[in-house]
Design an enzyme around this catalytic site. Sequence first.
Site, PDB file in Angstrom:
ATOM      1  N   LYS A  56       1.267  -3.492  -8.916  1.00 30.83           N
ATOM      2  CA  LYS A  56       0.600  -3.455  -7.612  1.00 30.83           C
ATOM      3  C   LYS A  56       0.209  -2.024  -7.240  1.00 30.83           C
ATOM      4  O   LYS A  56      -0.883  -1.776  -6.726  1.00 30.83           O
ATOM      5  CB  LYS A  56       1.512  -4.079  -6.543  1.00 30.83           C
ATOM      6  CG  LYS A  56       1.666  -5.583  -6.723  1.00 30.83           C
ATOM      7  CD  LYS A  56       2.778  -6.200  -5.879  1.00 30.83           C
ATOM      8  CE  LYS A  56       2.903  -7.690  -6.234  1.00 30.83           C
ATOM      9  NZ  LYS A  56       3.974  -8.377  -5.490  1.00 30.83           N
ATOM     10  N   GLN A 100       8.698  -6.599  -1.459  1.00 28.74           N
ATOM     11  CA  GLN A 100       8.804  -7.377  -2.695  1.00 28.74           C
ATOM     12  C   GLN A 100      10.001  -8.329  -2.625  1.00 28.74           C
ATOM     13  O   GLN A 100      11.105  -7.921  -2.291  1.00 28.74           O
ATOM     14  CB  GLN A 100       8.944  -6.419  -3.896  1.00 28.74           C
ATOM     15  CG  GLN A 100       8.979  -7.101  -5.243  1.00 28.74           C
ATOM     16  CD  GLN A 100       7.655  -7.789  -5.609  1.00 28.74           C
ATOM     17  OE1 GLN A 100       6.575  -7.274  -5.342  1.00 28.74           O
ATOM     18  NE2 GLN A 100       7.752  -8.966  -6.203  1.00 28.74           N
ATOM     19  N   ASP A 123       0.812  -9.654   2.513  1.00 34.98           N
ATOM     20  CA  ASP A 123       1.212 -10.857   1.766  1.00 34.98           C
ATOM     21  C   ASP A 123       0.956 -12.119   2.595  1.00 34.98           C
ATOM     22  O   ASP A 123       1.082 -13.224   2.069  1.00 34.98           O
ATOM     23  CB  ASP A 123       2.698 -10.784   1.393  1.00 34.98           C
ATOM     24  CG  ASP A 123       2.907 -10.345  -0.050  1.00 34.98           C
ATOM     25  OD1 ASP A 123       1.945 -10.418  -0.831  1.00 34.98           O
ATOM     26  OD2 ASP A 123       4.041  -9.950  -0.383  1.00 34.98           O
TER      27      ASP A 123
END
Length: 290
Positions: A56, A100, A123
Site C-alpha cells: 500500500k 490495517q 477503507d
Amino acid sequence: VKVADAVVIDGRAVAARVRERVAAEVRELRASGLQPGLATVLVGDDPASHVYVRMKRKACEEVGIVPIHHDLPPGTEPTELAALLERLNTDPAVSGILLQLPLPGQLDAGEMTALIAPEKDVDGLTPLSAGLLSHGQESLVPCTPAGVMELLAEAGAELEGARAVVIGRSQLVGKPLAQLLLAANATVTQCHSRTRDLAAVCREADVVVAAVGRPRTVTGDMVREGAVVIDVGMNRSDDGLVGDVDFDSVRARASAITPVPGGVGPMTIAMLVANAVRAARLQSGGVRPG
Ligand code: NAP
C-alpha cells in the site's frame, strides 16, 4: 446459444489505468497546493499484514501520495492506538487513514476503526461510511467492492434492471457491494451460509459476485449462460492462490469472468489510492461526508 468461452477480465490492466488516473489527479492537486498523504497504521507483527502495508505504501509513492507510516508494538493498549488515531484525524498532512486489520486480541477492530474521522476513512469501514453508503450519500466506499464495480464496468455489464447475486455478507465486501449494485439499479439478492439452494439462486443471476472465502464454491452448473462472474475469493491452497469460483467450468458458460490471481486482487490497492485522493478532495472542499 453460447459459442465461445467467457472473456477473461484483466484486473491488472484495469488497476494500472486507475492508478494512472489517480497519478494525474495527484499532479493536479499538487499544482493547486494540495499534497495528499496516506497514513498506514500497523499494530503487531502479523507477516501478511506487513506485506500488505508495504504494498500500500509503495502504491502511494507511485502515484505521488506521501506515505506516512506508524508501526506499533503488539502490546499496544487501546488508549494508545486511540490517541494516535486522534492525532492523525487532526493532522492536515494526513488525508487518509488506514488501520490495517486484523488487530491483536486486546484491540477491538470495530471500536478502533470507528475512531477514524469519516472524511479520512479510506477503507470505508466506519459505521458512518457504511450508513452514508446505504443512504446513497457521498461517502468513501470500501476498496474491494469499489474495485468490483470498476471491473463490471470494464466488462460492459448492464446493471440497470439486471439480477445480481452477491454471495457473502461481510462488512468488508458483501454488504457494501450489495449497496453499490443496488445504487446502480440492479435487483440484488444477498446470499450467505444459511441460504437455501444457492445453486438455484445463482442460476437466476445476470451477475454473480462470489465473496465467500471457500474455494470453488461457484461451479459451472450454478451459472446461467452469458452471466458475468466476479471472483473476490483469495484462498491459499496446495495449488497456490485459488478463488471462490471454479474458473474452468464457469468460464465455459459465463460471458465474462475474473481470474484469480489477476482479477479483483489488484483492484483493491488501486481503489485505495483513489480513495486517498477522494478524501483529500473532500477535505479541501470543506465538504464532510454527511
Ligand atoms: P468473510 O468475512 O469470511 O465472509 C464470508 C461470507 O461468505 C459470509 O457472509 C458467509 O456467510 C458466506 N459464506 C460462507 N460459506 C458459505 C457458503 N457455503 N455458501 C454461501 N455463503 C457462504 O470473508 P470476506 O472478508 O467477505 O472475504 C471473502 C473472500 O474474499 C475471502 O476469500 C477473502 O480472502 C477475499 N477477499 C479478497 C480481497 C481482495 O482484495 N481480492 C479483499 C477482501 C477479501 P455468513 O455471514 O452466514 O457466515
